[in-house]
Design a protein around this motif. Structure first.
Motif, mmCIF file in Angstrom:
data_model
loop_
_atom_site.group_PDB
_atom_site.id
_atom_site.type_symbol
_atom_site.label_atom_id
_atom_site.label_comp_id
_atom_site.label_asym_id
_atom_site.label_seq_id
_atom_site.Cartn_x
_atom_site.Cartn_y
_atom_site.Cartn_z
ATOM 1 N N LEU A 1 45.093 35.263 51.810
ATOM 2 C CA LEU A 1 44.365 36.053 50.830
ATOM 3 C C LEU A 1 44.752 37.520 50.953
ATOM 4 O O LEU A 1 45.101 37.989 52.031
ATOM 5 N N LYS A 2 44.678 38.218 49.837
ATOM 6 C CA LYS A 2 44.923 39.663 49.793
ATOM 7 C C LYS A 2 44.187 40.203 48.579
ATOM 8 O O LYS A 2 43.692 39.435 47.748
ATOM 9 N N ASP A 3 44.110 41.513 48.477
ATOM 10 C CA ASP A 3 43.376 42.140 47.388
ATOM 11 C C ASP A 3 43.902 41.680 46.038
ATOM 12 O O ASP A 3 45.111 41.597 45.819
ATOM 13 N N ASP A 4 42.994 41.332 45.131
ATOM 14 C CA ASP A 4 43.278 40.956 43.743
ATOM 15 C C ASP A 4 44.042 39.636 43.593
ATOM 16 O O ASP A 4 44.561 39.346 42.533
ATOM 17 N N LEU A 5 44.091 38.835 44.631
ATOM 18 C CA LEU A 5 44.789 37.560 44.569
ATOM 19 C C LEU A 5 43.965 36.538 43.792
ATOM 20 O O LEU A 5 42.770 36.366 44.046
ATOM 21 N N ALA A 6 44.596 35.839 42.856
ATOM 22 C CA ALA A 6 43.952 34.742 42.127
ATOM 23 C C ALA A 6 44.227 33.438 42.868
ATOM 24 O O ALA A 6 45.354 33.192 43.311
ATOM 25 N N PHE A 7 43.189 32.613 43.009
ATOM 26 C CA PHE A 7 43.349 31.300 43.616
ATOM 27 C C PHE A 7 42.270 30.385 43.053
ATOM 28 O O PHE A 7 41.393 30.824 42.306
ATOM 29 N N SER A 8 42.351 29.112 43.358
ATOM 30 C CA SER A 8 41.295 28.192 42.945
ATOM 31 C C SER A 8 41.051 27.209 44.080
ATOM 32 O O SER A 8 41.926 26.982 44.919
ATOM 33 N N PHE A 9 39.844 26.659 44.087
ATOM 34 C CA PHE A 9 39.480 25.695 45.124
ATOM 35 C C PHE A 9 38.262 24.920 44.656
ATOM 36 O O PHE A 9 37.472 25.384 43.852
ATOM 37 N N GLY A 10 38.126 23.714 45.199
ATOM 38 C CA GLY A 10 36.949 22.900 44.938
ATOM 39 C C GLY A 10 35.999 22.980 46.113
ATOM 40 O O GLY A 10 36.430 23.075 47.270
ATOM 41 N N THR A 11 34.695 22.950 45.827
ATOM 42 C CA THR A 11 33.679 22.981 46.872
ATOM 43 C C THR A 11 32.349 22.500 46.294
ATOM 44 O O THR A 11 32.125 22.595 45.086
ATOM 45 N N PHE A 12 31.488 21.974 47.127
ATOM 46 C CA PHE A 12 30.161 21.500 46.740
ATOM 47 C C PHE A 12 30.205 20.534 45.559
ATOM 48 O O PHE A 12 29.289 20.497 44.748
ATOM 49 N N GLY A 13 31.297 19.776 45.444
ATOM 50 C CA GLY A 13 31.419 18.794 44.389
ATOM 51 C C GLY A 13 31.772 19.348 43.019
ATOM 52 O O GLY A 13 31.869 18.598 42.049
ATOM 53 N N PHE A 14 31.955 20.659 42.908
ATOM 54 C CA PHE A 14 32.347 21.255 41.631
ATOM 55 C C PHE A 14 33.848 21.063 41.412
ATOM 56 O O PHE A 14 34.612 21.011 42.376
ATOM 57 N N PRO A 15 34.283 20.976 40.154
ATOM 58 C CA PRO A 15 35.722 21.008 39.899
ATOM 59 C C PRO A 15 36.267 22.327 40.447
ATOM 60 O O PRO A 15 35.513 23.272 40.663
ATOM 61 N N PRO A 16 37.582 22.419 40.665
ATOM 62 C CA PRO A 16 38.116 23.666 41.214
ATOM 63 C C PRO A 16 37.645 24.895 40.431
ATOM 64 O O PRO A 16 37.669 24.917 39.199
ATOM 65 N N LEU A 17 37.164 25.882 41.179
ATOM 66 C CA LEU A 17 36.688 27.144 40.616
ATOM 67 C C LEU A 17 37.832 28.148 40.580
ATOM 68 O O LEU A 17 38.649 28.201 41.503
#
Length: 171
Positions: A66-82
């Motif tokens: 991770l770094k400042d202003d980095l875009a990423f996505s991930f799934g957690t708590f059963g939600f589709p990737p955020l």
């Protein structure tokens, strides 16, 4: 007397103004903020110590750190990737806490929309101790539903993340 640092909150996400807020903190000996920071900011390590995260990706080809202003996505708590974006990134240094926060969003119908700010503070304390504070404000109907569950899954999930992070950094 010693004072402890606090999370920097954008007004939109002030604790107590959203639909779900949790705060988790540990203070442990024998590990440094710099070591914790390494495991916290390297997303390729997350699934090794935290089982509530999946499908981490970097749509613009960056990562896994991770770094400042980095875009990423991930799934957690059963939600589709955020869809997430780092909005604060300050590595820990002598006398300065590490600060990391990201927004994460899920669009869709009103009952599916979610808007989150997840923040971390990592600081060395006197006596060879480190303090790790993580707090999150969530806005949206899915967040309100999570807040009504007992025990609160976000509170327990973030404690598992803290415990796993400390374990990984302590090895």
């Amino acid at each position: 007397m010693s004072t402890q640092n606090a999370i920097n909150w954008p007004e939109k996400y002030l604790p107590g103004t959203g639909d779900n807020f949790v705060s988790n903190e540990v203070i442990v000996p024998g590990v440094t903020a710099a070591r914790v920071w390494r495991f916290l900011t390297d997303t390729s390590q997350w699934e090794g110590y935290y089982d509530n995260v999946a499908d981490i990706s970097f749509p613009q080809g960056d990562g896994p750190r991770l770094k400042d202003d980095l875009a990423f996505s991930f799934g957690t708590f059963g939600f589709p990737p955020l869809d997430a974006r780092v909005v604060e990134f300050q590595a820990p240094a002598e006398g300065t806490p590490g600060r990391l926060s990201w927004t994460a969003k899920q669009d869709g119908a009103p009952e599916e929309r979610l808007d989150v700010l997840h923040a971390w503070l990592v600081e060395d304390l006197p006596g060879g101790r480190v303090r790790i504070l993580t707090q999150e404000t969530q806005i949206g109907q899915p967040a309100a539903a999570l807040a009504q569950e007992r025990p609160n899954p976000m509170l327990n999930g973030h404690q598992a993340w803290l415990d796993g992070l400390v374990g990984a950094a302590s090895e």
